[in-house]
Design a protein around this motif. Structure first.
Motif, short mmCIF file in Angstrom:
data_model
loop_
_atom_site.label_atom_id
_atom_site.label_comp_id
_atom_site.label_asym_id
_atom_site.label_seq_id
_atom_site.Cartn_x
_atom_site.Cartn_y
_atom_site.Cartn_z
N SER A 259 41.53 48.37 28.17
CA SER A 259 42.43 48.32 27.02
C SER A 259 43.90 48.42 27.45
CB SER A 259 42.09 49.45 26.05
OG SER A 259 43.01 49.49 24.99
N GLU A 260 44.20 49.39 28.30
CA GLU A 260 45.58 49.57 28.75
C GLU A 260 46.07 48.37 29.56
OE1 GLU A 260 46.12 53.30 30.78
OE2 GLU A 260 45.83 54.44 28.94
N LEU A 261 45.22 47.86 30.42
CA LEU A 261 45.61 46.72 31.26
C LEU A 261 45.81 45.46 30.44
CD1 LEU A 261 43.22 47.60 34.18
CD2 LEU A 261 45.73 47.73 34.25
N ARG A 262 44.94 45.25 29.45
CA ARG A 262 45.13 44.09 28.57
C ARG A 262 46.43 44.20 27.78
NH1 ARG A 262 41.12 40.51 28.54
NH2 ARG A 262 38.99 41.13 29.07
N ASN A 263 46.79 45.42 27.39
CA ASN A 263 48.05 45.63 26.68
C ASN A 263 49.25 45.28 27.57
OD1 ASN A 263 46.97 46.39 24.22
ND2 ASN A 263 46.98 48.57 24.72
N VAL A 264 49.17 45.65 28.85
CA VAL A 264 50.24 45.29 29.78
C VAL A 264 50.36 43.78 29.87
CG1 VAL A 264 50.96 45.31 32.22
CG2 VAL A 264 50.13 47.42 31.14
N ILE A 265 49.23 43.10 30.05
CA ILE A 265 49.23 41.64 30.20
C ILE A 265 49.77 40.98 28.94
CG2 ILE A 265 47.72 39.63 30.43
CD1 ILE A 265 45.94 41.53 32.25
N GLU A 266 49.35 41.47 27.78
CA GLU A 266 49.81 40.92 26.51
C GLU A 266 51.32 41.15 26.31
OE1 GLU A 266 49.22 42.01 21.86
OE2 GLU A 266 47.38 41.79 23.04
N THR A 267 51.78 42.33 26.67
CA THR A 267 53.20 42.64 26.52
C THR A 267 54.06 41.76 27.42
OG1 THR A 267 52.69 44.93 25.94
CG2 THR A 267 54.93 44.48 26.68
N CYS B 72 43.91 42.33 38.96
CA CYS B 72 42.91 42.87 39.90
C CYS B 72 42.27 44.13 39.31
CB CYS B 72 43.57 43.17 41.23
SG CYS B 72 42.45 43.83 42.47
N PHE B 73 43.09 45.03 38.79
CA PHE B 73 42.57 46.24 38.15
C PHE B 73 41.69 45.88 36.95
CE2 PHE B 73 46.50 48.93 39.52
CZ PHE B 73 45.90 49.26 40.72
N LEU B 74 42.14 44.88 36.17
CA LEU B 74 41.36 44.47 35.00
C LEU B 74 39.99 43.95 35.42
CD1 LEU B 74 41.02 43.92 31.98
CD2 LEU B 74 42.21 41.74 32.32
N ALA B 75 39.95 43.14 36.46
CA ALA B 75 38.66 42.64 36.95
C ALA B 75 37.74 43.79 37.34
CB ALA B 75 38.88 41.69 38.14
N GLN B 76 38.29 44.81 37.98
CA GLN B 76 37.49 45.97 38.37
C GLN B 76 36.98 46.73 37.14
OE1 GLN B 76 39.24 48.35 41.64
NE2 GLN B 76 40.69 46.65 41.82
N ALA B 77 37.86 46.86 36.14
CA ALA B 77 37.46 47.55 34.90
C ALA B 77 36.33 46.80 34.21
CB ALA B 77 38.66 47.70 33.97
N LEU B 78 36.42 45.49 34.21
CA LEU B 78 35.37 44.67 33.59
C LEU B 78 34.07 44.74 34.37
CD1 LEU B 78 37.69 41.69 32.65
CD2 LEU B 78 36.54 43.23 31.03
N LEU B 79 34.16 44.71 35.69
CA LEU B 79 32.95 44.85 36.51
C LEU B 79 32.29 46.20 36.27
CD1 LEU B 79 34.02 43.29 39.92
CD2 LEU B 79 32.29 42.42 38.32
#
Length: 131
Positions: free
Chosen positions: A89-97, A111-118
């Motif tokens: 959630s936090e990483l997607r917010n960064v990307i969206e912002t 990279c962090f988002l991919a890890q969170a999804l995995l």
């Protein structure tokens, strides 16, 4: 390289000095660096504490770019705590912002988002984030 305790020792000296001088930007950067040191050592909880302090300082001075960097770093620290949904959630917010404006932190954020999804067994979205 890799002498985290020595790095933390000198970074803490810098933070103390900047706190005394009231130099909020340098103080925020130093506290963020302490968070990075702890994240790289595997201490996600302590890293998040540092990131939260750094984030408050950067909000106080209005440095949106630094806020985004710290939020991405905090998302990375959440991975160490297996807090994958919150990290996502936090990483997607960064990307969206950031949007189309771009930001130097985006490659690490993805990279962090991919890890969170995995961590949530979301394989296809993880592969997409990693690209």
């Amino acid at each position: 390289l890799g002498d985290f305790e020595k790095a933390a020792f000198y970074e803490e000296k810098e933070v103390t000095l900047n706190r005394q001088l009231g130099n909020l930007r340098s103080l925020g950067n130093g506290v963020n660096s302490l968070g990075e040191i702890r994240r790289l050592q595997g201490d996600g909880q302590k890293a998040i504490e540092y990131y939260d302090e750094a984030l408050a300082l950067m909000k106080e001075i209005g440095s949106k770019s630094s806020e985004l960097m710290i939020l991405s770093n905090r998302g990375g620290a959440r991975l160490l705590l297996s807090d994958f949904e919150r990290a996502e959630s936090e990483l997607r917010n960064v990307i969206e912002t950031v949007g189309d404006a771009g930001h130097f932190i985006l490659p690490e954020t993805f990279c962090f988002l991919a890890q969170a999804l995995l961590g949530q067994n979301k394989i296809a979205p993880a592969l997409e984030a990693a690209q």
